[in-house]
Design an enzyme around this catalytic site. Structure first.
Site, mmCIF file in Angstrom:
data_model
loop_
_atom_site.group_PDB
_atom_site.id
_atom_site.type_symbol
_atom_site.label_atom_id
_atom_site.label_comp_id
_atom_site.label_asym_id
_atom_site.label_seq_id
_atom_site.Cartn_x
_atom_site.Cartn_y
_atom_site.Cartn_z
ATOM 1 N N LYS A 22 -32.683 28.147 -71.529
ATOM 2 C CA LYS A 22 -33.168 27.327 -72.986
ATOM 3 C C LYS A 22 -34.502 27.043 -73.346
ATOM 4 O O LYS A 22 -35.165 26.989 -75.139
ATOM 5 C CB LYS A 22 -32.814 25.837 -72.046
ATOM 6 C CG LYS A 22 -32.773 24.521 -73.653
ATOM 7 C CD LYS A 22 -32.635 23.370 -73.165
ATOM 8 C CE LYS A 22 -30.959 23.384 -73.217
ATOM 9 N NZ LYS A 22 -31.065 21.284 -71.916
ATOM 10 N N ARG A 92 -35.526 17.627 -71.076
ATOM 11 C CA ARG A 92 -34.547 17.981 -70.648
ATOM 12 C C ARG A 92 -34.369 19.522 -69.570
ATOM 13 O O ARG A 92 -35.898 20.189 -69.839
ATOM 14 C CB ARG A 92 -33.649 19.164 -71.919
ATOM 15 C CG ARG A 92 -33.530 18.110 -72.841
ATOM 16 C CD ARG A 92 -33.012 19.030 -74.184
ATOM 17 N NE ARG A 92 -32.788 18.205 -75.324
ATOM 18 C CZ ARG A 92 -31.804 18.237 -75.918
ATOM 19 N NH1 ARG A 92 -30.748 18.032 -75.376
ATOM 20 N NH2 ARG A 92 -32.027 17.424 -76.989
ATOM 21 N N GLY A 101 -25.120 21.161 -68.310
ATOM 22 C CA GLY A 101 -24.182 19.772 -67.909
ATOM 23 C C GLY A 101 -24.984 19.188 -65.912
ATOM 24 O O GLY A 101 -24.758 18.167 -66.154
ATOM 25 N N MET A 103 -27.761 19.147 -64.615
ATOM 26 C CA MET A 103 -29.126 18.565 -64.367
ATOM 27 C C MET A 103 -29.746 17.276 -65.273
ATOM 28 O O MET A 103 -28.727 16.864 -65.989
ATOM 29 C CB MET A 103 -30.337 19.688 -64.131
ATOM 30 C CG MET A 103 -30.107 20.121 -63.124
ATOM 31 S SD MET A 103 -31.424 21.061 -63.159
ATOM 32 C CE MET A 103 -30.803 22.384 -64.135
ATOM 33 N N ARG A 330 -27.695 29.964 -77.523
ATOM 34 C CA ARG A 330 -27.704 30.666 -75.962
ATOM 35 C C ARG A 330 -26.205 31.529 -75.887
ATOM 36 O O ARG A 330 -25.832 30.781 -77.079
ATOM 37 C CB ARG A 330 -27.099 29.021 -74.747
ATOM 38 C CG ARG A 330 -26.158 28.364 -75.156
ATOM 39 C CD ARG A 330 -26.601 27.509 -73.634
ATOM 40 N NE ARG A 330 -24.972 26.328 -74.140
ATOM 41 C CZ ARG A 330 -24.987 25.291 -73.487
ATOM 42 N NH1 ARG A 330 -25.945 25.346 -72.499
ATOM 43 N NH2 ARG A 330 -24.271 24.238 -74.129
ATOM 44 N N HIS A 446 -0.832 39.032 -43.777
ATOM 45 C CA HIS A 446 -0.386 39.066 -44.213
ATOM 46 C C HIS A 446 -0.095 38.641 -46.058
ATOM 47 O O HIS A 446 0.622 39.526 -46.625
ATOM 48 C CB HIS A 446 1.024 39.197 -43.100
ATOM 49 C CG HIS A 446 2.433 39.722 -43.305
ATOM 50 N ND1 HIS A 446 3.359 38.787 -44.828
ATOM 51 C CD2 HIS A 446 2.795 40.596 -43.411
ATOM 52 C CE1 HIS A 446 4.548 39.351 -44.969
ATOM 53 N NE2 HIS A 446 3.720 40.718 -44.007
ATOM 54 N N GLU A 736 -11.195 53.284 -39.576
ATOM 55 C CA GLU A 736 -11.420 51.699 -39.261
ATOM 56 C C GLU A 736 -11.609 51.296 -38.013
ATOM 57 O O GLU A 736 -11.674 49.968 -38.157
ATOM 58 C CB GLU A 736 -10.103 50.617 -39.783
ATOM 59 C CG GLU A 736 -9.066 52.100 -39.270
ATOM 60 C CD GLU A 736 -7.638 51.638 -40.147
ATOM 61 O OE1 GLU A 736 -7.628 50.299 -40.545
ATOM 62 O OE2 GLU A 736 -6.748 51.781 -39.239
ATOM 63 N N SER A 755 -10.618 58.247 -45.590
ATOM 64 C CA SER A 755 -10.527 56.433 -45.658
ATOM 65 C C SER A 755 -10.775 55.190 -45.089
ATOM 66 O O SER A 755 -10.409 54.844 -44.411
ATOM 67 C CB SER A 755 -9.114 56.395 -47.070
ATOM 68 O OG SER A 755 -8.515 55.500 -47.247
ATOM 69 N N GLY A 757 -11.016 51.635 -44.149
ATOM 70 C CA GLY A 757 -9.807 50.495 -43.938
ATOM 71 C C GLY A 757 -11.066 49.642 -43.625
ATOM 72 O O GLY A 757 -11.111 49.094 -42.376
ATOM 73 N N THR A 758 -11.260 48.769 -44.389
ATOM 74 C CA THR A 758 -12.777 48.405 -44.163
ATOM 75 C C THR A 758 -11.740 46.765 -43.888
ATOM 76 O O THR A 758 -13.064 45.886 -43.455
ATOM 77 C CB THR A 758 -13.265 47.536 -45.652
ATOM 78 O OG1 THR A 758 -12.230 47.914 -46.458
ATOM 79 C CG2 THR A 758 -14.400 48.940 -45.558
ATOM 80 N N ASP A 760 -9.298 45.968 -41.539
ATOM 81 C CA ASP A 760 -10.626 46.172 -39.902
ATOM 82 C C ASP A 760 -11.984 46.687 -39.447
ATOM 83 O O ASP A 760 -11.626 46.198 -38.404
ATOM 84 C CB ASP A 760 -9.259 48.192 -39.263
ATOM 85 C CG ASP A 760 -7.019 46.987 -39.062
ATOM 86 O OD1 ASP A 760 -7.431 45.955 -38.471
ATOM 87 O OD2 ASP A 760 -6.564 47.594 -39.093
ATOM 88 N N CYS A 822 -9.677 52.592 -48.458
ATOM 89 C CA CYS A 822 -8.535 51.343 -49.044
ATOM 90 C C CYS A 822 -8.031 50.261 -48.747
ATOM 91 O O CYS A 822 -7.285 49.373 -48.739
ATOM 92 C CB CYS A 822 -7.289 52.393 -48.486
ATOM 93 S SG CYS A 822 -7.085 52.496 -46.825
ATOM 94 N N TYR A 842 -12.988 58.286 -54.409
ATOM 95 C CA TYR A 842 -12.195 57.220 -54.783
ATOM 96 C C TYR A 842 -12.010 55.328 -53.899
ATOM 97 O O TYR A 842 -12.410 55.963 -52.982
ATOM 98 C CB TYR A 842 -11.095 57.733 -54.853
ATOM 99 C CG TYR A 842 -10.265 57.630 -53.585
ATOM 100 C CD1 TYR A 842 -9.453 56.715 -53.349
ATOM 101 C CD2 TYR A 842 -9.983 58.567 -52.798
ATOM 102 C CE1 TYR A 842 -8.640 56.023 -52.105
ATOM 103 C CE2 TYR A 842 -9.528 59.657 -51.243
ATOM 104 C CZ TYR A 842 -8.467 57.802 -50.864
ATOM 105 O OH TYR A 842 -7.611 58.279 -49.680
HETATM 106 C C1 PEP Z 1 -7.703 48.442 -43.481
HETATM 107 O O1 PEP Z 1 -7.668 48.172 -42.491
HETATM 108 O O2 PEP Z 1 -8.857 48.564 -44.547
HETATM 109 C C2 PEP Z 1 -6.354 49.018 -43.994
HETATM 110 C C3 PEP Z 1 -6.085 49.226 -45.679
HETATM 111 O O3 PEP Z 1 -5.062 48.714 -44.075
HETATM 112 P P1 PEP Z 1 -4.687 46.998 -43.247
HETATM 113 O O4 PEP Z 1 -4.378 46.469 -43.793
HETATM 114 O O5 PEP Z 1 -3.306 47.277 -43.095
HETATM 115 O O6 PEP Z 1 -4.812 47.285 -41.464
HETATM 116 MG MG MG Z 2 -6.006 48.165 -41.064
#
Ligand code: PEP
Ligand code: MG
Length: 867
Positions: A22, A92, A101, A103, A330, A446, A736, A755, A757-758, A760, A822, A842
Site C-alpha cells: 500500500k 493503516r 482486511g 490487520m 492495487r 486410491h 520410484e 520416468s 514415479g514420485t 512411491d 508421472c 516431459y
Molecule cells: C508413482 O509412484 O509415482 C506412480 C506414478 O505410480 P503409482 O502412483 O501408480 O504407484
Molecule cells: Mg508407483
C-alpha cells in the site's frame, strides 16, 4: 541506523519490501502527480525491530515521525493536535504482500474533546465533527484498547431505537454527543494526539500476529518474518456533505474481465461505510451526473493508473467538497475467467507481452474453465474439512457404497459417494458420482488418484468425519450427522464439506483460454503427456493438449466390474496352468484397450506400465465378495479365504508389487507384452502410427530390468517375426525407489527412458505410507516440521536430490535417455518448475490437470529466460 520513516515522495512502487504494497503504491501515485492526501510510512524493518525488542518501538522513532508529521502539516495547511486548525490522520497496515482486511486500521486519529469542538467550528459542520469523533473512539477502543466493539455498537443501536432514528444519517450532532458521553464511561482513551499516534502504530504492528492474519499467511504461504509497514496519512472526508463521498472502482470488470470502468460510490459517506455495506452504493453513473468534473478526473486517473501499472487496478477514492482524492491503488482481485480475459486482452492491446500474460495466471484461475466451482459468496455451513484431492464443486445425495451410487444415479439423481477409503471395487460407483468424500487416505491414495484421473471432485483424508458404512451415517467431530440421502456439497478446491446445495459457477471454455494455452505451448520446453487408461480419458487428454500418454496404469484397466472377477481369479490361481486360463481372458481385454489407445494417440507415444497393483487391492473385502468369487471360480469359500490370507501382507505398499510380480509370475508379463505389441501391430496394419513404450515399475536394480526386458524382447521378437510387422517400441523403467535413483548409472545402459514415479519415491524417501500419511501430515504442517505435504508438492531437497542424482549419474554413461515424471506432482505448478529446471523432457499428469501443467511449464520457461 537505517531510515525508518519515509515521506510519500521518497518511495516508489519498487519499494514494496521496505514500505509495504500500500505504501509503495501511495508513493508511486504521489510521484505521478495524482491527488493523494499526504503522509508518511514507517518501514517494515521497524516492525521487525519492534518484535525483536519485546514489542517496543525504537527510542528515536518518535522524533523521526514528528519531523515527517511537520512536513505533512505544512502540505495540508493544518496542525496535528491544534484545536483551531486540526490535522487528522489515518493509521493503516500495509504488508509487502496484500493481506486485505487482515490487520488493523484507525481513522480520524488526532481528535479529543477540545479538537472536536475546534473541528466543528472550523468546518461549520458539528454533525460531521462529532460523527468523526465517535467513529474514532470506536476504532481506537477496538484496535488499541482491545475493547469488544460490539458493546459500543449496541449502545448506538439502543439509542437509535429509543429515539426512532433508524439511519446514521438521522443522527444529529447532539445525538452523537450523547453517544460519545456514553462511550467515555467505558473507554478510557488518551487525549494527547501524539500518545494516540504512538499507541496506534504499536497496535498496527501487533495486528501482524492476530489469529486471522496468521491463518491468512499460512493459507497464502506468506512468510511470518516479513512484517508490516504502517501508513500514516492525512484524513480527507467523504462525509462532509452532498458534494462529498467515498467509493471504490475497478479499471475493468473484476467478475467478467470486460474492459469497462466499473465502481460504486456513496455520497456523504466515509470510506468505511462503503466497505461495511450498511448503505447501498450507487453506480459510477450517479457520480457522472452529480459531479461530472470529479467523474472525468477519476476516469482519467484510472486510465493513467492502469496503463502505468499495466494491470487491472482496484482503486479507493474520496471526494471532499467536490475535490477528488486517491486513497489507494492495487492490482485488483479477480475471478479466474476475468484473470484470463484481462491477460489476453492486455496482450492484444499491446500493454503486456505474451510471457507476462502467462505469468499472471494461477492454477485457481484455470480451474474455473475445467470444473464447476463453488461460488465463494454462497459458501456456508462448513461441517468438516479434508484434503483438496480433486478440484471442483459438487452437490449430491449421500450414499455409502458403489452399488447405492449406481442405483441413485440411475434414477437421475446426483450422488456424493462417502467411504472410509476407496478400493478398486468402488470404481464403478466413483465413475457415476458427482463427488467423492473419504475419511482416510492422502493426496496419492486410491480415491485421490482415481478421482483426479476422472476429473471428479474429491476430498480425501477428512478425519473430522467418522464414517460408519454399516449404519449409513457419517458423524463430524462436533456431532453433526450426515445420513444416507442427505444433500451435501463438496468444495474440492479447498477440501470443505458443506450441508445442502451450495450454488456453483459453471465451467465453460472460452476463446481467451484457448489463446492463452496456445501461447503456453509456444513458450514451454517441457512436453506434456497424460496419465490415462481408457479411450475416453485419452480422447479428453488429447483435447486438453496431451502429446502422448506418459503412464497407462494397466491394473486400472481391470477394475471394471466385468473384468475384476477374471483378475481376481488370476490372482488366486494355484498353478501356472490355472493362471494361464485367466490370463488368456485378460489378454483380450488388454489387447482391445491397447488398440483403442493407439488409435486415439495416433502418432504419439503411449507409455504402458506393466502390472503394478498391490495385490491386496484386488481381493474381495467382504463375505459377499468371497462368495461371488467362489461361485465364479469353482473354489470353496474356505479355499478362497485361505488363499487370500496367504496373500495378505503386513506392508502391502512395500510388498509384492511392481516388477516383483514379473519376477515371480513371468507369464503375466508375457501376456501383457503380447497384448500390447499385437495391438500395436494390428494398429500399424490399419495405418495407425502406434508407438508403444513398455515401462517396468518399482525397479531396484539393473538385474531386474535385464530379467524383465529379456521376457519383453523375446515376446516382441516372436510377434514381429510372426506378423512380419516392425513395431517402433521402447523399453524403460520407472524411477520410484531411492535405490534405482542412486544406481541410475547402472540402469542407464539397459533402458531408453526413465520416468520418475514420485508418489512411491516420496513414500520410500520419507518412509511415509501413501495410504496412511494423511493421519499425521496435518499435525506435521501445523508444527512446522515440514513446509508442505510432500505428496502434493515435490520435496525438492530430498526427493528432488534423488532425481538430480539419477539424472547426473545416468547421463554420465549414456546420452539420449528420455526423462519424464508421472507421479501426481506432475500436475503441481511448483513441482513442474523444478522438473523444468532439472532438465526433464516431459511431465505426465491426469488429463484435467493438463492445462495447468501446460501453463506451469510455460511459466518455468519464461522464468528461465528472465534469470
Ligand atoms: C508413482 O509412484 O509415482 C506412480 C506414478 O505410480 P503409482 O502412483 O501408480 O504407484
Ligand atoms: Mg508407483
Amino acid at each position: 541506523m537505517a531510515k525508518r520513516v519515509y515521506l510519500f515522495e521518497e518511495g516508489t512502487r519498487d519499494d514494496r519490501d521496505l514500505l509495504g504494497g500500500k505504501g509503495a503504491n501511495l508513493c508511486e501515485m504521489t510521484r505521478l502527480g495524482l491527488p493523494v492526501p499526504y503522509g508518511f510510512i514507517v518501514t517494515t524493518p521497524t516492525c521487525r525491530e519492534f518484535f525483536e525488542h519485546g514489542n517496543k518501538l525504537p527510542k528515536t522513532l518518535d522524533s523521526e515521525y514528528k519531523v515527517a508529521l511537520s512536513i505533512v502539516e505544512q502540505k495540508m495547511s493544518a496542525r496535528f493536535g491544534d484545536p483551531d486548525n486540526p490535522l487528522l490522520v489515518s493509521v493503516r497496515s500495509g504488508a509487502p504482500v496484500s493481506m486485505p482486511g487482515m490487520m488493523n486500521t484507525i481513522l480520524n486519529l488526532g481528535l479529543n474533546d477540545a479538537i472536536t469542538e475546534g473541528l466543528a467550528r472550523k468546518t461549520g459542520n458539528p454533525r460531521f465533527a462529532y460523527d468523526s469523533y465517535r467513529r474514532f473512539i470506536q476504532m481506537f477502543a477496538d484496535v488499541v484498547l482491545d475493547i469488544d466493539g460490539s458493546s459500543l455498537e449496541d449502545q448506538i443501536h439502543d439509542y437509535k431505537k429509543m429515539h426512532e432514528k433508524p439511519l446514521d444519517t438521522d443522527m444529529t450532532a447532539e445525538d452523537w454527543q450523547v453517544i460519545i458521553a456514553g462511550f467515555k464511561e467505558t473507554v478510557d482513551f488518551p487525549e494527547d494526539p501524539f500518545v494516540q499516534l504512538r499507541l496506534a502504530i504499536e497496535a498496527v504492528f501487533l495486528s501482524w500476529h492476530t489469529p486471522r492474519a496468521r491463518v491468512y499467511r499460512e493459507m497464502n504461504n506468506i512468510p511470518e518474518s516479513i512484517g508490516t509497514a504502517v501508513n500514516v496519512q492525512a484524513m480527507v472526508f467523504g462525509n462532509f456533505g452532498d458534494d462529498s463521498g467515498s467509493g471504490v472502482a475497478f479499471t475493468r470488470n473484476p467478475s467478467t474481465g470486460e474492459k469497462t470502468f466499473f465502481g460504486e460510490v456513496l455520497f456523504n459517506a466515509a470510506g468505511e461505510d462503503v466497505v461495511a455495506g450498511t448503505r447501498t452504493p450507487l453506480g459510477l453513473d450517479a457520480l457522472k451526473q452529480h459531479l461530472p468534473a470529479v467523474y472525468d478526473e477519476l476516469y482519467r486517473t484510472q486510465l493513467l493508473l492502469e496503463t502505468h501499472y499495466r494491470d487491472m487496478q482496484d482503486l479507493e477514492f474520496t471526494i471532499q467538497e467536490g475535490r477528488l482524492f486517491m486513497l489507494q491503488t492495487r492490482s485488483g482481485k479477480r475471478t479466474g475467467r476475468a484473470a484470463i480475459k484481462i491477460a489476453v486482452d492486455m496482450v492484444v492491446e499491446g500493454l503486456i507481452s505474451e510471457a507476462e500474460a502467462l505469468m499472471r495466471v494461477t492454477p485457481e484461475h484455470v480451474e474455473a474453465f475445467l470444473h464447476p466451482m463453488i461460488d465463494p459468496a454462497a459458501k456456508q455451513d462448513i461441517i468438516a474439512s479434508g484434503l483438496p484431492a480433486s478440484p471442483g464443486g459438487a452437490t449430491g445425495k449421500v450414499v455409502f457404497s458403489a452399488e447405492e451410487a449406481i442405483e441413485v444415479s440411475a434414477a437421475g439423481e446426483p450422488v456424493i459417494l462417502v467411504r472410509r477409503e476407496t478400493t478398486p471395487e468402488d470404481i464403478h460407483g466413483m465413475r457415476v458420482a458427482q463427488g467423492i468424500l473419504t475419511e482416510l487416505g492422502g493426496m496419492t491414495s486410491h480415491a485421490a488418484v482415481v478421482a483426479r484421473g476422472m476429473g471428479v471432485c474429491a476430498i480425501t483424508g477428512c478425519s473430522a468425519l467418522s464414517v460408519d458404512i454399516k449404519t449409513g451415517q457419517a458423524t463430524t467431530r462436533d456431532g453433526i450427522r450426515i445420513n444416507r440421502g442427505d444433500i451435501i456439497t463438496l468444495d474440492g478446491n479447498v477440501g470443505d464439506v458443506m450441508l445442502g446445495d451450495i450454488q456453483k459457477i459453471e465451467a465453460s471454455d472460452s476463446d481467451d483460454f484457448q489463446t492463452l494455452l496456445s501461447w503456453a505451448d509456444k513458450h514451454r520446453r517441457l512436453k506434456v503427456r497424460a496419465n490415462a487408461e481408457t479411450p475416453e480419458d485419452a480422447i479428453r487428454a488429447r483435447e486438453l493438449g496431451a502429446e502422448g500418454i506418459g503412464l497407462c496404469r494397466t491394473e486400472h484397466m481391470f477394475f471394471d466390474a466385468s473384468r475384476i472377477d477374471v483378475m481376481r481369479a488370476m490372482i488366486i490361481s494355484e498353478s501356472i496352468e490355472e493362471r494361464r486360463v485367466h490370463l488368456d481372458k485378460l489378454y483380450h481385454f488388454q489387447h482391445d484397450d491397447m488398440f483403442q489407445l493407439f488409435q486415439v494417440m495416433d502418432g504419439l507415444p503411449v507409455n504402458i506400465r506393466l502390472l503394478d497393483p498391490p495385490l491386496h487391492e484386488f481381493l474381495p473385502h467382504d463375505a459377499e465378495g468371497v462368495k461371488h468369487l467362489a461361485e465364479s471360480t469353482g473354489k470353496t469359500e474356505a479355499e478362497i479365504e485361505a488363499i487370500s490370507r496367504n496373500l495378505e501382507e503386513v506392508n502391502p505398499m512395500l510388498g509384492f508389487r511392481g516388477c516383483r510380480l514379473s519376477v515371480v509370475y513371468p507369464e503375466i508379463t508375457e501376456m501383457q507384452v503380447k497384448a500390447i505389441i499385437s495391438a500395436a501391430a494390428d494398429a500399424i496394419e490399419k495405418g495407425i502410427d502406434a508407438r508403444p513404450e513398455i515401462m517396468i515399475p518399482l525397479v531396484i536394480n539393473v538385474r531386474e530390468v535385464r530379467l524383465v526386458s529379456a521376457i519383453v524382447e523375446q515376446i516382441i521378437n516372436e510377434i514381429m517375426t510372426q506378423r512380419r510387422v516392425s513395431v517402433p517400441y521402447k523399453v524403460g523403467t520407472m524411477m520410484e525407489t531411492p535405490r534405482a535413483c542412486l544406481g541410475a548409472d547402472r540402469l542407464a545402459p539397459a533402458v531408453e527412458f526413465m520416468s520418475f514415479g514420485t508418489n512411491d519415491l516420496t513414500q520410500l524417501t520419507y518412509g511415509f505410507s501413501r495410504d496412511d500419511a494423511a493421519r499425521f501430515i496435518p499435525e506435521y504442517l501445523e508444527k512446522s516440521l515440514i513446509n508442505a505435504d510432500p505428496f502434493v508438492s515435490l520435496d525438492q531437497r530430498g526427493v528432488g536430490d534423488l532425481m538430480k542424482i539419477a539424472l547426473e549419474r545416468s547421463r554420465k554413461v549414456k546420452s539420449g535417455i528420455k526423462y519424464g515424471i508421472c507421479g501426481e506432482h506432475a500436475g503441481d505448478p511448483e513441482s513442474v518448475l523444478f522438473c523444468h529446471d532439472i532438465g526433464l523432457d516431459y511431465i505426465s499428469c491426469s488429463p484435467f490437470r493438463l492445462p495447468i501443467a501446460r501453463i506451469s511449464a510455460a511459466q518455468a520457461a519464461v522464468k528461465d529466460k528472465i534469470r
